[in-house]
Design a protein around this motif. Structure first.
Motif, PDB file in Angstrom:
ATOM      1  N   LEU A   1       0.830  -1.203   0.000  1.00  0.00           N
ATOM      2  CA  LEU A   1       0.000   0.000   0.000  1.00  0.00           C
ATOM      3  C   LEU A   1       0.863   1.251   0.000  1.00  0.00           C
TER       4      LEU A   1
ATOM      5  N   PHE B   1      -9.395   0.298   0.737  1.00  0.00           N
ATOM      6  CA  PHE B   1      -8.153  -0.430   1.042  1.00  0.00           C
ATOM      7  C   PHE B   1      -8.179  -1.847   0.474  1.00  0.00           C
ATOM      8  N   TYR B   2      -9.379  -2.412   0.391  1.00  0.00           N
ATOM      9  CA  TYR B   2      -9.531  -3.706  -0.281  1.00  0.00           C
ATOM     10  C   TYR B   2      -9.115  -3.565  -1.750  1.00  0.00           C
TER      11      TYR B   2
ATOM     12  N   LEU C   1      -5.305  -3.021  -2.000  1.00  0.00           N
ATOM     13  CA  LEU C   1      -4.546  -4.254  -1.784  1.00  0.00           C
ATOM     14  C   LEU C   1      -4.608  -5.149  -3.022  1.00  0.00           C
TER      15      LEU C   1
ATOM     16  N   HIS D   1      -5.168   9.976  10.607  1.00  0.00           N
ATOM     17  CA  HIS D   1      -4.056   9.055  10.868  1.00  0.00           C
ATOM     18  C   HIS D   1      -4.450   7.574  10.827  1.00  0.00           C
ATOM     19  N   ASP D   2      -5.334   7.160  11.749  1.00  0.00           N
ATOM     20  CA  ASP D   2      -5.645   5.731  11.849  1.00  0.00           C
ATOM     21  C   ASP D   2      -6.404   5.202  10.639  1.00  0.00           C
ATOM     22  N   GLN D   3      -7.095   6.084   9.925  1.00  0.00           N
ATOM     23  CA  GLN D   3      -7.879   5.620   8.773  1.00  0.00           C
ATOM     24  C   GLN D   3      -6.995   4.921   7.751  1.00  0.00           C
TER      25      GLN D   3
ATOM     26  N   LEU E   1      -3.355   4.401   8.519  1.00  0.00           N
ATOM     27  CA  LEU E   1      -2.228   3.709   9.167  1.00  0.00           C
ATOM     28  C   LEU E   1      -2.624   2.329   9.674  1.00  0.00           C
ATOM     29  N   SER E   2      -3.887   2.139  10.065  1.00  0.00           N
ATOM     30  CA  SER E   2      -4.305   0.822  10.547  1.00  0.00           C
ATOM     31  C   SER E   2      -4.258  -0.213   9.428  1.00  0.00           C
ATOM     32  N   PRO E   3      -4.909   0.047   8.286  1.00  0.00           N
ATOM     33  CA  PRO E   3      -4.768  -0.916   7.178  1.00  0.00           C
ATOM     34  C   PRO E   3      -3.316  -1.040   6.707  1.00  0.00           C
TER      35      PRO E   3
ATOM     36  N   LYS F   1      -0.342  -0.562   8.304  1.00  0.00           N
ATOM     37  CA  LYS F   1       0.575  -1.328   9.162  1.00  0.00           C
ATOM     38  C   LYS F   1       0.156  -2.786   9.257  1.00  0.00           C
ATOM     39  N   MET F   2      -1.132  -3.060   9.036  1.00  0.00           N
ATOM     40  CA  MET F   2      -1.562  -4.452   9.098  1.00  0.00           C
ATOM     41  C   MET F   2      -0.845  -5.287   8.030  1.00  0.00           C
ATOM     42  N   VAL F   3      -0.666  -4.727   6.839  1.00  0.00           N
ATOM     43  CA  VAL F   3      -0.080  -5.540   5.760  1.00  0.00           C
ATOM     44  C   VAL F   3       1.348  -5.134   5.404  1.00  0.00           C
TER      45      VAL F   3
ATOM     46  N   PHE G   1       3.712  -3.838   7.831  1.00  0.00           N
ATOM     47  CA  PHE G   1       4.324  -3.463   9.103  1.00  0.00           C
ATOM     48  C   PHE G   1       5.853  -3.434   9.041  1.00  0.00           C
ATOM     49  N   ASP G   2       6.443  -4.418   8.430  1.00  0.00           N
ATOM     50  CA  ASP G   2       7.902  -4.568   8.504  1.00  0.00           C
ATOM     51  C   ASP G   2       8.649  -3.866   7.383  1.00  0.00           C
TER      52      ASP G   2
END
Lengths: 321, 321
Positions: free
Chosen positions: B152, B244-245, B248, B260-262, B264-266, B268-270, B272-273
């Motif tokens: 993403l 986000f679907y 992806l 932010h979270d709108q 950053l949550s999706p 960092k979920m996919v 993160f690293d």
């Protein structure tokens, strides 16, 4: 049935084909006889009269059809009508009635198919969705919406309200009551006896100790602490940009979020085609596929019935427990 | 360097080991000589004096080390100190100085390593993060934070503010200005010449035509329409639980979110690293790994340097274009 011009009837039949029927479970399709017989072929569904249905006289197993009346006359897939919307609503009400009449010793569940909220609202002012309609029909004080997917299980504490109204809607009581409904049905939701539950923060970085908002300190933290006294496997508030990563890795079983998009965006990203919407607190099991009427592809035989199949399977797990 | 007690020094060295150096690119590590020589072994990094650095006299390629002064005397990984925080800040300021002094014809970029915001704020009141500090240092009027992952690419229009302040912070101007910075650097962000950009709604279900909030109609819609006149490959507002679907699946290249979270949550979920935080609008390239100082694992040699490696590679792509 859901809206007869949508994908509801088709995915119901395809999902039931994939279920091993005849194992002591009675499946009752509630919908328009012409629509269902047209799709399934005549004689596949055993029609039961409204009178027999009202007396809960059904054959012992297999798939029955109950038509609550009000023929549609020329239903066309992809072309929603007022008559179709009205019938989709009377199917829901018939389902509620049947569940209420279920004889002692038999367990029942409702699986709903997608309706057009706008179309139903036009014939039933004030209709905002299945969840709220069923809440009223069953006289439930508080209900909780849960989304159950293959990868994630999520619960929004607030639902279909403007984002600006979210912070003001959050109270420790609302959060605690939601957690309690989830804890009560935790096995049904998660498939685990002892699932871990994480509660999202409202603000970025969990509010950074009050520097970016105080709801974590004043509302969410105390609510989680109170709930943890009854169910210790709960923690929070956890930063929303961390919790879904952990949930996807399997480190968290159920995520409780503060508002709709906070959990639905991550959820639909990874569980789009298999999500099940479940309502807790009705006193009866209710599940639903997590998608709309899809009028654009209705009647073409291309709709994915995976979400409906998952909704039926989850309802079966729920009545077995 | 980032905070010397964190994972910054280690992941910098490991990432540089994985980069093919010597291809006309000059890598300058700005940090504490004892910390870096202790990790890398003596002589691996060629130290350049502050005077030579100030005159931009560096060897032509390879890895140089500039120590801005202020010896740490006994840095311990996992034990942040005020001195360490102060030095992490002076490393940033030295980097800004070097970038400003870069001779004509040479392109430069800054890659930052994680600092402890709280610790730096204790020695530099008002410090809220790299992004804002660099904005001030470069005199930039408006900057945009972009998160670039493997799966993403996302852009929050508002950043580290309480959720309750988000709706009031959104204006058509802010959204249009953010879109313009993204469009200007769209190749750097996405790796595509002509990426599609989707702009998130603020409210559930995209506001459902005004029934669940009006920001889509009054603010976001007009902003997207205005921006689309210059860059037609942009659309929105799109419901956040759908966009986000699609992203992806590869149907959307860049997602612009309202808070932010709108995103950053999706994200960092996919991702993160491997996430990279990039700042647009500085007039200079700046990237950073998308994680913190991780004091708990610092100095153990177990920190994943993938995000730092991705940050360096993205900076290289940016200066090449």
């Amino acid at each position: 049935m859901g809206d007869p011009a949508g994908i509801g009837p088709g995915i119901i039949l395809n999902a039931l084909r994939d279920i091993r029927t005849g194992d002591g479970v009675l499946y009752v399709v509630i919908g328009d006889r012409d629509v269902f017989n047209g799709l399934a072929g005549p004689g596949v569904l055993r029609e039961v009269s409204p009178e027999d249905a009202a007396a809960f006289r059904f054959p012992g197993s297999g798939i029955s059809l109950v038509d609550p009346g009000g023929a549609l006359e020329g239903n066309v897939f992809g072309k929603p009508t007022e008559k179709g919307a009205a019938k989709s609503l009377s199917c829901i009400d018939t389902a509620v009635d049947l569940v209420k009449r279920t004889p002692e010793g038999i367990k029942s569940a409702i699986v709903t198919a997608p309706v057009s909220k706008e179309a139903v609202a036009a014939v039933c002012p004030g209709f905002v969705g299945h969840t709220e309609h069923l809440q009223k029909a069953f006289g439930a004080e508080k209900v909780t919406m849960v989304m159950v997917g293959e990868k994630l299980k999520v619960v929004p504490v607030t639902r279909h309200i403007p984002l600006k109204d979210v912070p003001g809607s959050l109270t420790p009581e609302l959060i605690v009551d939601t957690i309690r409904q989830v804890v009560a049905d935790r096995y049904i939701v998660s498939g685990a006896e002892d699932p871990s539950i994480a509660v999202c923060a409202l603000n970025p970085h969990c509010g950074e100790g009050g520097r970016i908002g105080r709801e974590e300190l004043d509302i969410i933290g105390p609510a989680v602490a109170a709930a943890a006294r009854d169910y210790p496997r709960i923690k929070g508030p956890v930063s929303a940009d961390v919790v879904f990563y952990k949930a996807l890795k399997g480190e968290v079983d159920i995520v409780l979020s503060m508002y709709h998009d906070q959990c639905l965006s991550p959820f639909k990203m990874v569980d789009f085609d298999r999500g099940v919407n479940m309502t807790l607190g009705l006193g009866h099991v209710r599940t639903s596929p997590d998608h709309g009427t899809a009028f654009d592809i209705a009647g073409k035989g291309i709709a994915d019935h995976g979400s409906m199949l998952a909704a039926i399977k989850l309802a079966l797990r729920a009545v077995e427990n």
